[in-house]
Write a protein that holds these residues in place. Structure first.
Motif, PDB file in Angstrom:
ATOM      1  N   UNK A 145       0.836  -1.204   0.000  1.00  0.00           N
ATOM      2  CA  UNK A 145       0.000   0.000   0.000  1.00  0.00           C
ATOM      3  C   UNK A 145       0.869   1.253   0.000  1.00  0.00           C
ATOM      4  N   UNK A 146       1.912   1.243   0.815  1.00  0.00           N
ATOM      5  CA  UNK A 146       2.839   2.380   0.882  1.00  0.00           C
ATOM      6  C   UNK A 146       3.513   2.584  -0.471  1.00  0.00           C
ATOM      7  N   UNK A 147       4.003   1.510  -1.059  1.00  0.00           N
ATOM      8  CA  UNK A 147       4.693   1.598  -2.353  1.00  0.00           C
ATOM      9  C   UNK A 147       3.749   2.106  -3.448  1.00  0.00           C
ATOM     10  N   UNK A 148       2.505   1.643  -3.412  1.00  0.00           N
ATOM     11  CA  UNK A 148       1.532   2.074  -4.405  1.00  0.00           C
ATOM     12  C   UNK A 148       1.218   3.562  -4.248  1.00  0.00           C
ATOM     13  N   UNK A 149       1.129   4.014  -3.012  1.00  0.00           N
ATOM     14  CA  UNK A 149       0.869   5.427  -2.741  1.00  0.00           C
ATOM     15  C   UNK A 149       2.019   6.286  -3.275  1.00  0.00           C
ATOM     16  N   UNK A 150       3.258   5.818  -3.084  1.00  0.00           N
ATOM     17  CA  UNK A 150       4.426   6.547  -3.608  1.00  0.00           C
ATOM     18  C   UNK A 150       4.358   6.646  -5.131  1.00  0.00           C
ATOM     19  N   UNK A 151       4.004   5.550  -5.778  1.00  0.00           N
ATOM     20  CA  UNK A 151       3.963   5.511  -7.242  1.00  0.00           C
ATOM     21  C   UNK A 151       2.920   6.466  -7.803  1.00  0.00           C
ATOM     22  N   UNK A 152       1.801   6.611  -7.105  1.00  0.00           N
ATOM     23  CA  UNK A 152       0.691   7.417  -7.620  1.00  0.00           C
ATOM     24  C   UNK A 152       0.775   8.900  -7.268  1.00  0.00           C
ATOM     25  N   UNK A 153       1.640   9.264  -6.326  1.00  0.00           N
ATOM     26  CA  UNK A 153       1.832  10.682  -6.012  1.00  0.00           C
ATOM     27  C   UNK A 153       2.317  11.409  -7.258  1.00  0.00           C
ATOM     28  N   UNK A 154       1.869  12.635  -7.439  1.00  0.00           N
ATOM     29  CA  UNK A 154       2.376  13.394  -8.586  1.00  0.00           C
ATOM     30  C   UNK A 154       3.506  14.312  -8.134  1.00  0.00           C
ATOM     31  N   UNK A 155       4.468  14.474  -9.012  1.00  0.00           N
ATOM     32  CA  UNK A 155       5.572  15.389  -8.754  1.00  0.00           C
ATOM     33  C   UNK A 155       5.015  16.803  -8.546  1.00  0.00           C
ATOM     34  N   UNK A 156       3.977  17.156  -9.315  1.00  0.00           N
ATOM     35  CA  UNK A 156       3.365  18.483  -9.209  1.00  0.00           C
ATOM     36  C   UNK A 156       2.775  18.739  -7.826  1.00  0.00           C
ATOM     37  N   UNK A 157       2.291  17.708  -7.161  1.00  0.00           N
ATOM     38  CA  UNK A 157       1.692  17.903  -5.835  1.00  0.00           C
ATOM     39  C   UNK A 157       2.754  18.018  -4.745  1.00  0.00           C
ATOM     40  N   UNK A 158       3.911  17.425  -4.969  1.00  0.00           N
ATOM     41  CA  UNK A 158       4.962  17.403  -3.952  1.00  0.00           C
ATOM     42  C   UNK A 158       5.943  18.569  -4.108  1.00  0.00           C
ATOM     43  N   UNK A 159       6.174  19.005  -5.328  1.00  0.00           N
ATOM     44  CA  UNK A 159       7.154  20.067  -5.576  1.00  0.00           C
ATOM     45  C   UNK A 159       6.893  21.323  -4.743  1.00  0.00           C
ATOM     46  N   UNK A 160       5.640  21.837  -4.685  1.00  0.00           N
ATOM     47  CA  UNK A 160       5.412  23.046  -3.870  1.00  0.00           C
ATOM     48  C   UNK A 160       5.718  22.819  -2.386  1.00  0.00           C
ATOM     49  N   UNK A 161       5.522  21.606  -1.908  1.00  0.00           N
ATOM     50  CA  UNK A 161       5.845  21.287  -0.514  1.00  0.00           C
ATOM     51  C   UNK A 161       7.353  21.325  -0.304  1.00  0.00           C
ATOM     52  N   UNK A 162       8.092  20.759  -1.257  1.00  0.00           N
ATOM     53  CA  UNK A 162       9.555  20.825  -1.199  1.00  0.00           C
ATOM     54  C   UNK A 162      10.013  22.283  -1.188  1.00  0.00           C
ATOM     55  N   UNK A 163       9.437  23.071  -2.096  1.00  0.00           N
ATOM     56  CA  UNK A 163       9.834  24.472  -2.233  1.00  0.00           C
ATOM     57  C   UNK A 163       9.553  25.250  -0.946  1.00  0.00           C
ATOM     58  N   UNK A 164       8.394  25.074  -0.386  1.00  0.00           N
ATOM     59  CA  UNK A 164       8.051  25.747   0.872  1.00  0.00           C
ATOM     60  C   UNK A 164       9.029  25.354   1.971  1.00  0.00           C
ATOM     61  N   UNK A 165       9.339  24.076   2.028  1.00  0.00           N
ATOM     62  CA  UNK A 165      10.249  23.573   3.064  1.00  0.00           C
ATOM     63  C   UNK A 165      11.625  24.234   2.973  1.00  0.00           C
TER      64      UNK A 165
END
Length: 120
Positions: free
Chosen positions: A6-26
């Motif tokens: 389940x964890x691996x599947x969740x990682x695969x389905x995450x979009x780079x577009x959804x995570x990039x702004x979080x990285x940038x804010x951090x």
């Protein structure tokens, strides 16, 4: 260390577009720049800033993102704990690659020198 399917599947389905702004804010909260974030991503994946933006615009999943990436040969030098997992013990290739990226962003946000983050 094995991660759940389940964890691996969740990682695969995450979009780079959804995570990039979080990285940038951090990283920006710690007075690092978007250019430094892009440099770290390029070191790991081979994607320059323009390609990163294209992948964001296309809303690619991490699965597709890392399929297209040419992972840096020194990526396996990225070790340690991230999100409760010891990176070098993660068995699923894609999950390990995502955690490599998470670890690099974390190191950038923690103020580590770029020479240390970009191993080798």
């Amino acid at each position: 260390m094995s991660t759940s399917a389940t964890h691996d599947e969740r990682m695969a389905k995450l979009t780079f577009a959804s995570v990039y702004p979080l990285y940038l804010t951090k990283v920006e909260k710690k007075n690092r720049t978007e250019q430094e974030l892009q440099q770290v991503i390029e070191w790991l994946t081979g994607f320059d800033a323009a390609k990163q933006q294209q992948l964001i615009d296309q809303k690619v999943t991490f699965e597709s993102f890392f399929e297209q990436a040419k992972l840096n040969p020194n990526a396996e030098l990225i070790t340690g704990m991230i999100c409760g997992y010891r990176i070098e013990e993660i068995q699923t290739k894609l999950t390990k690659e995502v955690r490599y990226l998470d670890k690099l962003v974390d190191e950038l946000a923690k103020g580590k020198k770029m020479e240390k983050i970009l191993r080798g």
